[in-house]
Design a protein around this motif. Structure first.
Motif, PDB file in Angstrom:
ATOM      1  N   HIS A 157      73.341 108.862  49.858  1.00  0.00           N
ATOM      2  CA  HIS A 157      72.829 108.059  48.733  1.00  0.00           C
ATOM      3  C   HIS A 157      72.641 109.025  47.560  1.00  0.00           C
ATOM      4  O   HIS A 157      71.598 109.663  47.402  1.00  0.00           O
ATOM      5  N   GLU A 178      67.739 106.442  52.200  1.00  0.00           N
ATOM      6  CA  GLU A 178      67.017 106.344  50.928  1.00  0.00           C
ATOM      7  C   GLU A 178      67.646 107.256  49.885  1.00  0.00           C
ATOM      8  O   GLU A 178      68.512 108.079  50.192  1.00  0.00           O
ATOM      9  N   SER A 188      68.072 103.060  57.327  1.00  0.00           N
ATOM     10  CA  SER A 188      68.030 103.107  55.872  1.00  0.00           C
ATOM     11  C   SER A 188      68.294 104.527  55.372  1.00  0.00           C
ATOM     12  O   SER A 188      67.698 105.488  55.852  1.00  0.00           O
ATOM     13  N   LYS A 241      56.910  99.397  44.196  1.00  0.00           N
ATOM     14  CA  LYS A 241      57.609 100.675  44.089  1.00  0.00           C
ATOM     15  C   LYS A 241      58.153 100.855  42.667  1.00  0.00           C
ATOM     16  O   LYS A 241      58.029 101.925  42.072  1.00  0.00           O
ATOM     17  N   VAL A 272      57.170 106.079  49.303  1.00  0.00           N
ATOM     18  CA  VAL A 272      57.532 105.425  50.561  1.00  0.00           C
ATOM     19  C   VAL A 272      56.729 106.019  51.705  1.00  0.00           C
ATOM     20  O   VAL A 272      56.216 105.324  52.568  1.00  0.00           O
ATOM     21  N   ALA A 281      60.372 108.829  46.782  1.00  0.00           N
ATOM     22  CA  ALA A 281      60.411 109.190  48.204  1.00  0.00           C
ATOM     23  C   ALA A 281      59.003 109.395  48.737  1.00  0.00           C
ATOM     24  O   ALA A 281      58.677 108.980  49.848  1.00  0.00           O
ATOM     25  N   THR A 299      73.951  96.654  47.822  1.00  0.00           N
ATOM     26  CA  THR A 299      73.545  97.307  49.062  1.00  0.00           C
ATOM     27  C   THR A 299      74.809  97.538  49.870  1.00  0.00           C
ATOM     28  O   THR A 299      75.631  96.627  50.009  1.00  0.00           O
ATOM     29  N   ARG A 307      58.133  97.477  55.011  1.00  0.00           N
ATOM     30  CA  ARG A 307      59.261  97.885  54.184  1.00  0.00           C
ATOM     31  C   ARG A 307      60.455  97.032  54.544  1.00  0.00           C
ATOM     32  O   ARG A 307      60.420  96.247  55.471  1.00  0.00           O
ATOM     33  N   ASP A 324      59.021  96.058  46.787  1.00  0.00           N
ATOM     34  CA  ASP A 324      59.901  96.639  45.771  1.00  0.00           C
ATOM     35  C   ASP A 324      59.312  96.575  44.365  1.00  0.00           C
ATOM     36  O   ASP A 324      59.553  97.477  43.557  1.00  0.00           O
ATOM     37  N   GLU A 372      69.166 110.954  50.234  1.00  0.00           N
ATOM     38  CA  GLU A 372      69.269 111.282  51.660  1.00  0.00           C
ATOM     39  C   GLU A 372      70.728 111.273  52.122  1.00  0.00           C
ATOM     40  O   GLU A 372      71.575 110.583  51.547  1.00  0.00           O
ATOM     41  N   ALA A 419      72.464 101.813  52.604  1.00  0.00           N
ATOM     42  CA  ALA A 419      71.842 102.283  51.355  1.00  0.00           C
ATOM     43  C   ALA A 419      71.516 101.043  50.521  1.00  0.00           C
ATOM     44  O   ALA A 419      72.416 100.322  50.090  1.00  0.00           O
ATOM     45  N   TYR A 420      70.224 100.794  50.351  1.00  0.00           N
ATOM     46  CA  TYR A 420      69.778  99.568  49.673  1.00  0.00           C
ATOM     47  C   TYR A 420      69.736  99.741  48.158  1.00  0.00           C
ATOM     48  O   TYR A 420      69.378 100.815  47.646  1.00  0.00           O
TER      49      TYR A 420
END
Lengths: 194, 297
Positions: A55, A16, A14, B123, B288, B285, A162, B296, B120, A19, A32-33
């Motif tokens: 990302h 994020e 992943s 988050k 997470v 970030a 994604t 996750r 999600d 990143e 990359a979601y």
């Protein structure tokens, strides 16, 4: 040092927000979601089979953006190297080259940059709040400056995506949120033709 | 399966009442966090009073301490007691932590039908809370912590609809896809009400302050609220900004729209918005990193 995936990494890696990750392991898939206005920038070296994904969230670094008083500290500033397009694009290229890639081999695909603010600025260019469109322009400009050809794009629209980049052949696939995955391109094949 | 009792009702008002009656109570940890919020907002509470209230629940205490020791808060040394946490990080920070961690169980579920994976919605909710708080400070809204709580709870109705009305959600999703509308529009077509309304009714039942209830009710269309108070516009903007970043994007993607004039009406400019976006990314970030217990993606 570039963020290189070691041999114990799992298949799906992943990437994020903000990143950058690079992989040489052929079984790896960089993912990359849930991109909204963000960009998933895929760059691939088809000769040495090195894949990199950034990302990217915002077009350009502003001095004030990092100087805001806040509740928490910023302990890992280096972890956000992919936040701004103007910094992320050269950093991703640099990381791939440090991993053994050659700049002249690289090809790119740009994914994301969805619209949410539909207003245009007075000049007809995107307003500052149209982050998605500005991200696409900023990434394209930075790739142009670095002389990395863009061989495929899937940008704009009003849906989240994604994006997955396979290290083995540079395949870039896209899954719109709530829909089926589809193939955008193979950067491996496109790079050999380029 | 949607309960038969619900299906037999056709009047939207009766349906709402049934859902509110049959939905879960507010978790006990959240009740304690509400009490802490009230105490801190009185400005006369002592650190000992706040610590005593939180320590009524051991799990809540442990979670607050875990969060207080996370990298995001950057405490100068290891924090081992609630009193330490209050002294080092401040009463308001501890209040927000208590509220945040107490709502996590409620929001950290898979929300079927909205194409939101487990974790999600939590988050998204925590990031909207954080973004709303940051926007509130820049908009010079006097009670920024209200914005945090309102942002945290704004989508609570999604949890209720998703868990109780699974059959109707097939139709909601179909309408959203076929007609290209946001889920809240499709919810109104199918159910006669949307997640914002059911969330507001739940918060009324939980005796939350009226300004939180109305903010949750109008968070998708603040101009429809009489007088359109700043708190609703702040949460609306925070919600849209987090969607734009892809935090908690569901199957209806970016069909959520920002109402015209909201940014300017709060006295905010584009630079302030970009600053908040930049901070939300870092908050997301850290979130997470902290959340090591929930699976996750």
């Amino acid at each position: 040092m570039p963020v290189m995936m070691n041999q114990t990494a799992q298949d799906a890696i992943s990437v994020e927000m903000a990143e950058i990750k690079v992989s040489t392991r052929l079984t790896d898939r960089l993912v990359a979601y849930g991109l909204g206005a963000c960009i998933g920038l895929c760059i691939y070296d088809p000769v040495f089979r090195i894949a990199g994904l950034a990302h990217i969230v915002l077009p350009a670094c502003q001095p004030s953006a990092n100087a805001v008083p806040r509740a928490g500290s910023l302990p890992r500033k280096s972890a956000f190297v992919g936040k701004f397009a103007d910094e992320a694009v050269p950093k991703l290229i640099e990381d791939i080259c440090r991993g053994g890639g050659k700049r002249e081999n690289l090809v790119a695909a740009i994914v994301g940059g969805a619209h949410i603010f539909s207003t245009l600025g007075s000049s007809g260019s995107p307003s500052r709040l149209e982050i998605g469109a500005r991200n696409v322009i900023a990434v394209s400009d930075a790739l142009d400056e670095a002389e990395v050809p863009v061989v495929a794009t899937d940008v704009g629209g009003s849906h989240g995506r994604t994006v997955t980049l396979k290290a083995c052949d540079g395949t870039v696939s896209i899954r719109p949120i709530g829909s089926e995955e589809w193939l955008l391109t193979s950067l491996g094949k496109a790079g050999c033709k380029a | 399966m949607t309960p038969v009792a619900f299906k037999s009702l056709t009047d939207p008002e009766q349906r709402i009442e049934w859902l509110v009656e049959n939905a879960a109570d507010l978790p006990s940890q959240a009740r304690i966090a509400m009490a802490v919020t009230k105490l801190v907002n009185q400005n006369s509470a002592s650190a000992a009073q706040v610590a005593k209230t939180i320590s009524g629940d051991q799990v809540l205490t442990a979670r607050v301490l875990k969060m207080a020791n996370s990298a995001f808060y950057g405490a100068p040394r290891r924090i081992s007691t609630l009193t330490d946490a209050i002294v080092l990080l401040g009463m308001r920070a501890i209040r927000d932590m208590a509220m945040s961690v107490s709502c996590q169980d409620l929001l950290d579920r898979e929300v079927h039908g909205y194409s939101i994976r487990r974790g999600d919605l939590w988050k998204h909710s925590s990031c909207v809370g954080f973004a709303a708080q940051q926007l509130a400070r820049r908009a010079k809204y006097s009670v920024a912590e209200e914005a945090f709580v309102a942002g945290l709870l704004h989508d609570i109705g999604k949890v209720i609809i998703s868990h109780r009305l699974s059959d109707e959600f097939v139709e909601i999703t179909r309408r959203s896809e076929e007609q290209g509308v946001a889920y809240y529009d499709a919810e109104r077509m199918v159910l006669g009400f949307d997640h914002a309304e059911i969330g507001a009714r739940m918060c009324e039942r939980w005796n939350l302050p009226p300004q939180l209830v109305t903010t949750i009710r109008y968070h998708h269309n603040p101009s429809a609220q009489p007088d359109s108070p700043p708190l609703t516009r702040i949460v609306h903007l925070a919600d849209v900004l987090c969607m734009m970043l892809g935090i908690g994007l569901g199957g209806d993607g970016l069909r959520y729209k920002l109402e015209d004039g909201v940014v300017a009406s709060l006295g905010l400019d584009d630079e302030a918005i970009e600053q908040v976006l930049s901070m939300v990314i870092e908050y997301a970030a850290m979130d997470v990193e902290q959340d090591t217990t929930a699976p996750r993606r």
